[in-house]
Design an enzyme around this catalytic site. Structure first.
Site, PDB file in Angstrom:
ATOM      1  N   ASP A 131       0.815  -1.211   0.000  1.00 42.05           N
ATOM      2  CA  ASP A 131       0.000   0.000   0.000  1.00 42.05           C
ATOM      3  C   ASP A 131       0.855   1.270   0.000  1.00 42.05           C
ATOM      4  O   ASP A 131       0.463   2.298  -0.557  1.00 42.05           O
ATOM      5  CB  ASP A 131      -0.984   0.018   1.184  1.00 42.05           C
ATOM      6  CG  ASP A 131      -2.269   0.755   0.821  1.00 42.05           C
ATOM      7  OD1 ASP A 131      -2.699   0.657  -0.345  1.00 42.05           O
ATOM      8  OD2 ASP A 131      -2.834   1.438   1.687  1.00 42.05           O
ATOM      9  N   GLU A 172       0.119  10.669   5.237  1.00 47.53           N
ATOM     10  CA  GLU A 172      -0.034   9.224   5.082  1.00 47.53           C
ATOM     11  C   GLU A 172       1.303   8.561   4.723  1.00 47.53           C
ATOM     12  O   GLU A 172       1.631   7.487   5.256  1.00 47.53           O
ATOM     13  CB  GLU A 172      -1.068   8.956   3.981  1.00 47.53           C
ATOM     14  CG  GLU A 172      -1.821   7.661   4.155  1.00 47.53           C
ATOM     15  CD  GLU A 172      -3.066   7.658   3.298  1.00 47.53           C
ATOM     16  OE1 GLU A 172      -3.995   8.443   3.584  1.00 47.53           O
ATOM     17  OE2 GLU A 172      -3.124   6.864   2.343  1.00 47.53           O
ATOM     18  N   GLU A 224     -11.099   6.405  -2.183  1.00 49.33           N
ATOM     19  CA  GLU A 224     -11.059   6.789  -0.760  1.00 49.33           C
ATOM     20  C   GLU A 224     -12.201   6.131   0.025  1.00 49.33           C
ATOM     21  O   GLU A 224     -12.017   5.685   1.159  1.00 49.33           O
ATOM     22  CB  GLU A 224     -11.150   8.318  -0.619  1.00 49.33           C
ATOM     23  CG  GLU A 224      -9.992   9.085  -1.241  1.00 49.33           C
ATOM     24  CD  GLU A 224      -8.674   8.958  -0.480  1.00 49.33           C
ATOM     25  OE1 GLU A 224      -8.282   7.826  -0.132  1.00 49.33           O
ATOM     26  OE2 GLU A 224      -8.036  10.003  -0.247  1.00 49.33           O
ATOM     27  N   GLU A 294      -9.802  -2.784  -6.117  1.00 52.37           N
ATOM     28  CA  GLU A 294      -9.722  -2.798  -4.643  1.00 52.37           C
ATOM     29  C   GLU A 294      -9.867  -4.229  -4.106  1.00 52.37           C
ATOM     30  O   GLU A 294      -9.150  -4.637  -3.200  1.00 52.37           O
ATOM     31  CB  GLU A 294     -10.777  -1.867  -4.029  1.00 52.37           C
ATOM     32  CG  GLU A 294     -10.499  -0.381  -4.231  1.00 52.37           C
ATOM     33  CD  GLU A 294      -9.281   0.146  -3.454  1.00 52.37           C
ATOM     34  OE1 GLU A 294      -8.867  -0.485  -2.467  1.00 52.37           O
ATOM     35  OE2 GLU A 294      -8.744   1.193  -3.855  1.00 52.37           O
TER      36      GLU A 294
HETATM   37  C1  LIG Z   1      -5.329   0.284  -2.546  1.00 50.99           C
HETATM   38  C2  LIG Z   1      -5.751   1.521  -1.814  1.00 50.99           C
HETATM   39  N1  LIG Z   1      -6.954   2.052  -2.041  1.00 50.99           N
HETATM   40  C3  LIG Z   1      -7.296   3.174  -1.362  1.00 50.99           C
HETATM   41  C4  LIG Z   1      -6.501   3.774  -0.479  1.00 50.99           C
HETATM   42  C5  LIG Z   1      -6.925   4.995   0.246  1.00 50.99           C
HETATM   43  N2  LIG Z   1      -6.167   6.119  -0.023  1.00 50.99           N
HETATM   44  C6  LIG Z   1      -5.244   3.198  -0.294  1.00 50.99           C
HETATM   45  N3  LIG Z   1      -4.341   3.738   0.561  1.00 50.99           N
HETATM   46  N4  LIG Z   1      -4.862   2.067  -0.964  1.00 50.99           N
END
Ligand SMILES: Cc1ncc(CN)c(N)n1
Length: 305
Positions: A131, A172, A224, A294
Protein backbone atom coordinates in the site's frame (compact mmCIF):
# COMPACT_ATOMS: atom_id res chain seq x y z
CA UNK A 1 -79.85 -0.70 4.02
CA UNK A 2 -76.55 -0.50 2.17
CA UNK A 3 -75.40 2.16 -0.19
CA UNK A 4 -73.25 1.34 -3.19
CA UNK A 5 -72.41 4.14 -5.57
CA UNK A 6 -75.40 6.04 -4.32
CA UNK A 7 -77.85 3.20 -4.98
CA UNK A 8 -79.87 2.37 -1.93
CA UNK A 9 -80.48 -1.32 -1.57
CA UNK A 10 -82.15 -3.31 1.11
CA UNK A 11 -80.54 -6.51 2.26
CA UNK A 12 -83.67 -8.47 1.38
CA UNK A 13 -83.57 -7.15 -2.18
CA UNK A 14 -80.01 -8.29 -2.48
CA UNK A 15 -80.91 -11.68 -1.02
CA UNK A 16 -83.74 -12.02 -3.51
CA UNK A 17 -81.49 -11.22 -6.40
CA UNK A 18 -78.86 -13.47 -5.03
CA UNK A 19 -81.28 -16.38 -4.70
CA UNK A 20 -82.52 -15.75 -8.21
CA UNK A 21 -79.06 -16.10 -9.61
CA UNK A 22 -77.81 -19.05 -7.56
CA UNK A 23 -78.31 -21.42 -10.47
CA UNK A 24 -75.69 -19.49 -12.41
CA UNK A 25 -73.40 -19.35 -9.45
CA UNK A 26 -72.58 -23.01 -9.07
CA UNK A 27 -69.10 -22.69 -10.51
CA UNK A 28 -68.18 -19.57 -8.69
CA UNK A 29 -66.41 -19.04 -5.46
CA UNK A 30 -69.30 -17.05 -4.03
CA UNK A 31 -71.46 -20.15 -4.11
CA UNK A 32 -69.12 -21.89 -1.75
CA UNK A 33 -69.30 -19.10 0.77
CA UNK A 34 -72.88 -19.83 1.79
CA UNK A 35 -76.30 -19.20 0.46
CA UNK A 36 -77.02 -15.76 1.75
CA UNK A 37 -73.71 -14.19 2.25
CA UNK A 38 -73.13 -11.04 0.33
CA UNK A 39 -70.55 -11.29 -2.38
CA UNK A 40 -67.15 -9.98 -1.39
CA UNK A 41 -64.46 -9.43 -3.95
CA UNK A 42 -64.64 -12.01 -6.68
CA UNK A 43 -68.17 -11.62 -8.08
CA UNK A 44 -68.72 -8.30 -9.71
CA UNK A 45 -72.06 -6.71 -8.95
CA UNK A 46 -73.23 -4.23 -11.49
CA UNK A 47 -75.83 -1.80 -10.31
CA UNK A 48 -77.75 0.33 -12.68
CA UNK A 49 -80.67 2.63 -11.95
CA UNK A 50 -82.95 0.49 -14.08
CA UNK A 51 -82.04 -2.98 -12.94
CA UNK A 52 -80.06 -4.72 -10.30
CA UNK A 53 -77.98 -7.49 -11.70
CA UNK A 54 -75.34 -9.86 -10.37
CA UNK A 55 -72.62 -10.60 -12.80
CA UNK A 56 -70.38 -13.41 -11.67
CA UNK A 57 -67.08 -14.48 -13.07
CA UNK A 58 -66.41 -18.15 -13.70
CA UNK A 59 -63.92 -19.66 -11.29
CA UNK A 60 -61.22 -20.29 -13.90
CA UNK A 61 -61.28 -16.61 -14.78
CA UNK A 62 -60.67 -15.46 -11.21
CA UNK A 63 -57.13 -16.79 -11.16
CA UNK A 64 -56.23 -14.94 -14.35
CA UNK A 65 -57.82 -11.82 -12.87
CA UNK A 66 -55.74 -12.32 -9.77
CA UNK A 67 -52.54 -12.52 -11.83
CA UNK A 68 -53.56 -9.40 -13.76
CA UNK A 69 -54.06 -7.62 -10.43
CA UNK A 70 -50.69 -8.84 -9.23
CA UNK A 71 -49.02 -7.63 -12.45
CA UNK A 72 -50.67 -4.26 -12.04
CA UNK A 73 -49.48 -4.07 -8.44
CA UNK A 74 -45.94 -4.95 -9.55
CA UNK A 75 -46.08 -2.34 -12.30
CA UNK A 76 -47.07 0.27 -9.75
CA UNK A 77 -44.23 -0.72 -7.40
CA UNK A 78 -41.80 -0.54 -10.33
CA UNK A 79 -43.15 2.87 -11.32
CA UNK A 80 -42.69 4.13 -7.76
CA UNK A 81 -39.14 2.75 -7.69
CA UNK A 82 -38.37 4.46 -11.00
CA UNK A 83 -39.74 7.74 -9.65
CA UNK A 84 -37.66 7.55 -6.46
CA UNK A 85 -34.67 6.49 -8.61
CA UNK A 86 -35.03 9.71 -10.58
CA UNK A 87 -34.77 11.69 -7.35
CA UNK A 88 -31.83 9.59 -6.13
CA UNK A 89 -28.35 10.95 -6.68
CA UNK A 90 -26.19 9.12 -9.19
CA UNK A 91 -23.70 7.51 -6.77
CA UNK A 92 -26.45 6.16 -4.54
CA UNK A 93 -28.12 4.71 -7.63
CA UNK A 94 -24.90 2.94 -8.65
CA UNK A 95 -24.32 1.62 -5.16
CA UNK A 96 -27.80 0.11 -5.23
CA UNK A 97 -27.29 -1.37 -8.68
CA UNK A 98 -23.80 -2.73 -8.01
CA UNK A 99 -24.25 -3.51 -4.36
CA UNK A 100 -22.62 -6.93 -4.61
CA UNK A 101 -19.35 -5.57 -6.00
CA UNK A 102 -19.33 -2.65 -3.56
CA UNK A 103 -19.83 -5.03 -0.65
CA UNK A 104 -17.05 -7.32 -1.94
CA UNK A 105 -14.69 -4.34 -1.74
CA UNK A 106 -15.87 -2.90 1.59
CA UNK A 107 -16.49 -6.19 3.45
CA UNK A 108 -13.56 -8.18 2.14
CA UNK A 109 -12.27 -11.23 4.09
CA UNK A 110 -8.97 -9.37 4.66
CA UNK A 111 -10.55 -6.44 6.54
CA UNK A 112 -13.14 -8.73 8.12
CA UNK A 113 -10.24 -10.75 9.55
CA UNK A 114 -8.85 -7.56 11.09
CA UNK A 115 -12.28 -6.86 12.55
CA UNK A 116 -12.65 -10.32 14.09
CA UNK A 117 -9.02 -10.48 15.23
CA UNK A 118 -8.10 -13.53 13.16
CA UNK A 119 -5.89 -11.59 10.73
CA UNK A 120 -2.69 -13.23 9.58
CA UNK A 121 0.05 -10.73 10.48
CA UNK A 122 2.18 -11.64 7.49
CA UNK A 123 -0.80 -10.65 5.29
CA UNK A 124 -1.07 -7.38 7.18
CA UNK A 125 2.65 -6.68 6.61
CA UNK A 126 2.28 -7.53 2.92
CA UNK A 127 -0.58 -5.10 2.68
CA UNK A 128 1.48 -2.40 4.44
CA UNK A 129 4.44 -2.66 2.05
CA UNK A 130 2.28 -2.82 -1.07
CA UNK A 131 0.00 0.00 0.00
CA UNK A 132 2.97 2.29 0.56
CA UNK A 133 3.87 1.78 -3.12
CA UNK A 134 0.27 2.40 -4.14
CA UNK A 135 0.04 5.62 -2.12
CA UNK A 136 3.19 6.95 -3.78
CA UNK A 137 1.47 6.48 -7.16
CA UNK A 138 -1.77 7.89 -5.79
CA UNK A 139 -0.16 11.29 -5.02
CA UNK A 140 0.52 12.23 -8.68
CA UNK A 141 -3.00 11.04 -9.57
CA UNK A 142 -4.49 13.46 -7.02
CA UNK A 143 -2.11 16.19 -8.26
CA UNK A 144 -3.44 15.64 -11.80
CA UNK A 145 -6.95 15.90 -10.40
CA UNK A 146 -6.06 19.24 -8.83
CA UNK A 147 -4.98 20.49 -12.25
CA UNK A 148 -8.24 19.27 -13.81
CA UNK A 149 -10.27 20.96 -11.07
CA UNK A 150 -8.42 24.22 -11.66
CA UNK A 151 -9.15 24.00 -15.40
CA UNK A 152 -12.64 22.54 -15.43
CA UNK A 153 -14.43 22.89 -12.12
CA UNK A 154 -17.49 25.10 -11.77
CA UNK A 155 -16.87 25.46 -8.03
CA UNK A 156 -13.73 26.98 -6.50
CA UNK A 157 -14.07 25.03 -3.28
CA UNK A 158 -13.26 21.75 -5.13
CA UNK A 159 -9.62 22.87 -5.31
CA UNK A 160 -9.44 23.32 -1.54
CA UNK A 161 -10.92 19.90 -0.90
CA UNK A 162 -8.46 18.20 -3.27
CA UNK A 163 -5.56 20.19 -1.86
CA UNK A 164 -6.60 18.99 1.60
CA UNK A 165 -6.49 15.45 0.19
CA UNK A 166 -2.91 15.95 -0.99
CA UNK A 167 -1.93 17.30 2.45
CA UNK A 168 -3.49 14.20 4.06
CA UNK A 169 -1.50 12.00 1.68
CA UNK A 170 1.68 13.75 2.75
CA UNK A 171 0.90 12.66 6.34
CA UNK A 172 -0.03 9.22 5.08
CA UNK A 173 3.36 8.67 3.43
CA UNK A 174 5.09 9.57 6.74
CA UNK A 175 2.71 7.30 8.62
CA UNK A 176 3.53 4.35 6.33
CA UNK A 177 7.23 4.85 7.04
CA UNK A 178 6.67 4.86 10.80
CA UNK A 179 4.31 1.91 10.69
CA UNK A 180 6.65 -0.09 8.47
CA UNK A 181 9.49 0.38 10.93
CA UNK A 182 7.17 -0.65 13.80
CA UNK A 183 6.39 -3.93 11.98
CA UNK A 184 9.92 -4.40 10.63
CA UNK A 185 8.79 -4.10 7.03
CA UNK A 186 11.53 -2.86 4.72
CA UNK A 187 9.87 -0.45 2.31
CA UNK A 188 12.97 0.04 0.19
CA UNK A 189 13.17 -3.68 -0.59
CA UNK A 190 9.43 -4.19 -1.15
CA UNK A 191 8.79 -5.14 -4.77
CA UNK A 192 5.41 -4.14 -6.23
CA UNK A 193 3.26 -7.14 -7.01
CA UNK A 194 1.50 -7.59 -10.36
CA UNK A 195 -1.94 -6.58 -9.02
CA UNK A 196 -0.47 -3.45 -7.49
CA UNK A 197 1.40 -2.54 -10.69
CA UNK A 198 -1.80 -2.95 -12.70
CA UNK A 199 -3.77 -0.78 -10.30
CA UNK A 200 -1.01 1.90 -10.41
CA UNK A 201 -1.05 1.74 -14.22
CA UNK A 202 -4.80 2.24 -14.13
CA UNK A 203 -4.28 5.33 -11.94
CA UNK A 204 -1.77 6.59 -14.47
CA UNK A 205 -4.31 6.19 -17.27
CA UNK A 206 -6.70 8.40 -15.29
CA UNK A 207 -4.03 11.14 -15.12
CA UNK A 208 -4.31 11.71 -18.87
CA UNK A 209 -5.67 15.14 -19.87
CA UNK A 210 -8.14 13.20 -22.04
CA UNK A 211 -9.88 11.95 -18.92
CA UNK A 212 -12.65 14.30 -17.90
CA UNK A 213 -12.55 15.95 -14.45
CA UNK A 214 -15.92 14.39 -13.56
CA UNK A 215 -14.67 10.87 -14.30
CA UNK A 216 -11.42 11.43 -12.36
CA UNK A 217 -13.04 13.00 -9.29
CA UNK A 218 -15.61 10.19 -9.16
CA UNK A 219 -12.79 7.62 -9.26
CA UNK A 220 -11.03 9.55 -6.48
CA UNK A 221 -14.16 9.35 -4.32
CA UNK A 222 -14.46 5.57 -4.93
CA UNK A 223 -10.81 4.88 -4.04
CA UNK A 224 -11.06 6.79 -0.76
CA UNK A 225 -14.55 5.52 0.09
CA UNK A 226 -13.54 1.84 -0.04
CA UNK A 227 -10.87 2.38 2.62
CA UNK A 228 -13.13 4.58 4.71
CA UNK A 229 -15.98 2.02 4.75
CA UNK A 230 -13.68 -0.96 5.20
CA UNK A 231 -11.70 0.43 8.12
CA UNK A 232 -14.63 2.15 9.82
CA UNK A 233 -16.25 -1.29 9.94
CA UNK A 234 -13.19 -2.61 11.81
CA UNK A 235 -13.91 -0.08 14.57
CA UNK A 236 -17.70 -0.32 14.74
CA UNK A 237 -19.71 -2.05 17.50
CA UNK A 238 -18.82 -5.67 18.05
CA UNK A 239 -15.37 -5.51 16.46
CA UNK A 240 -12.47 -7.41 18.00
CA UNK A 241 -9.73 -5.55 16.15
CA UNK A 242 -6.39 -6.16 17.93
CA UNK A 243 -5.08 -3.08 19.77
CA UNK A 244 -1.92 -2.89 17.63
CA UNK A 245 -4.02 -2.59 14.43
CA UNK A 246 -6.46 0.01 15.68
CA UNK A 247 -4.31 2.94 14.64
CA UNK A 248 -4.31 1.68 11.05
CA UNK A 249 -8.10 1.41 11.15
CA UNK A 250 -8.45 4.89 12.65
CA UNK A 251 -6.34 6.37 9.87
CA UNK A 252 -9.20 5.78 7.37
CA UNK A 253 -12.07 4.87 9.66
CA UNK A 254 -12.18 8.12 11.67
CA UNK A 255 -15.14 10.51 11.38
CA UNK A 256 -13.06 13.29 9.80
CA UNK A 257 -12.04 10.99 6.94
CA UNK A 258 -15.69 9.93 6.66
CA UNK A 259 -16.72 13.58 6.30
CA UNK A 260 -14.03 14.14 3.70
CA UNK A 261 -15.31 11.16 1.65
CA UNK A 262 -18.81 12.56 1.92
CA UNK A 263 -17.61 15.89 0.52
CA UNK A 264 -15.92 14.08 -2.39
CA UNK A 265 -19.15 12.19 -3.02
CA UNK A 266 -21.06 15.50 -3.13
CA UNK A 267 -18.59 16.94 -5.63
CA UNK A 268 -18.88 13.84 -7.82
CA UNK A 269 -22.69 13.86 -7.66
CA UNK A 270 -22.86 17.56 -8.48
CA UNK A 271 -20.65 17.05 -11.54
CA UNK A 272 -22.50 13.91 -12.66
CA UNK A 273 -25.85 15.69 -12.48
CA UNK A 274 -24.65 18.23 -15.03
CA UNK A 275 -22.89 15.72 -17.27
CA UNK A 276 -23.99 14.21 -20.57
CA UNK A 277 -24.85 10.52 -20.72
CA UNK A 278 -21.47 9.57 -22.25
CA UNK A 279 -19.53 10.99 -19.27
CA UNK A 280 -21.91 9.40 -16.76
CA UNK A 281 -21.36 5.99 -18.39
CA UNK A 282 -17.58 6.45 -18.37
CA UNK A 283 -17.64 7.46 -14.71
CA UNK A 284 -19.79 4.45 -13.81
CA UNK A 285 -17.47 2.04 -15.65
CA UNK A 286 -14.46 3.65 -13.94
CA UNK A 287 -16.00 3.23 -10.49
CA UNK A 288 -16.70 -0.44 -11.25
CA UNK A 289 -13.07 -0.90 -12.32
CA UNK A 290 -11.85 0.80 -9.12
CA UNK A 291 -13.98 -1.56 -7.02
CA UNK A 292 -12.58 -4.58 -8.86
CA UNK A 293 -9.02 -3.36 -8.33
CA UNK A 294 -9.72 -2.80 -4.64
CA UNK A 295 -11.00 -6.38 -4.28
CA UNK A 296 -7.89 -7.65 -6.10
CA UNK A 297 -5.67 -5.53 -3.86
CA UNK A 298 -7.17 -7.12 -0.72
CA UNK A 299 -6.83 -10.58 -2.35
CA UNK A 300 -3.17 -9.85 -3.07
CA UNK A 301 -2.64 -8.79 0.56
CA UNK A 302 -3.99 -12.16 1.66
CA UNK A 303 -1.40 -13.80 -0.57
CA UNK A 304 -3.97 -15.05 -3.08
CA UNK A 305 -2.32 -13.61 -6.19
C1 LIG B 1 -5.33 0.28 -2.55
C2 LIG B 1 -5.75 1.52 -1.81
N1 LIG B 1 -6.95 2.05 -2.04
C3 LIG B 1 -7.30 3.17 -1.36
C4 LIG B 1 -6.50 3.77 -0.48
C5 LIG B 1 -6.93 4.99 0.25
N2 LIG B 1 -6.17 6.12 -0.02
C6 LIG B 1 -5.24 3.20 -0.29
N3 LIG B 1 -4.34 3.74 0.56
N4 LIG B 1 -4.86 2.07 -0.96
Amino acid sequence: MIRIHNHKLTISKLKMNYAYHTTNLKNTSIFRRGKYCLPRTRPQIRFSTQCLEFSTIPKEKTSSLRSIAREKEEEEVEKKMEESNKEMLMIQKWLNQHNELYTSATRHPFTLSIRDGSVDLSAFKRWLGQDYIFVRAFVPFVASLLLKAWKESDDDSDIEVILGGIAALNDEVSWFKREASKWSVSLSSTVPQKTNLEYCRFLESLMSPEVDYTVAVTAFWAIEAVYQESYAHCLSDGSKTPEELKETCRRWGNDGFGQYCHTLQNIANRRLEKSPEAIISKAEATVMRVLEYEVEFWNMSRGET
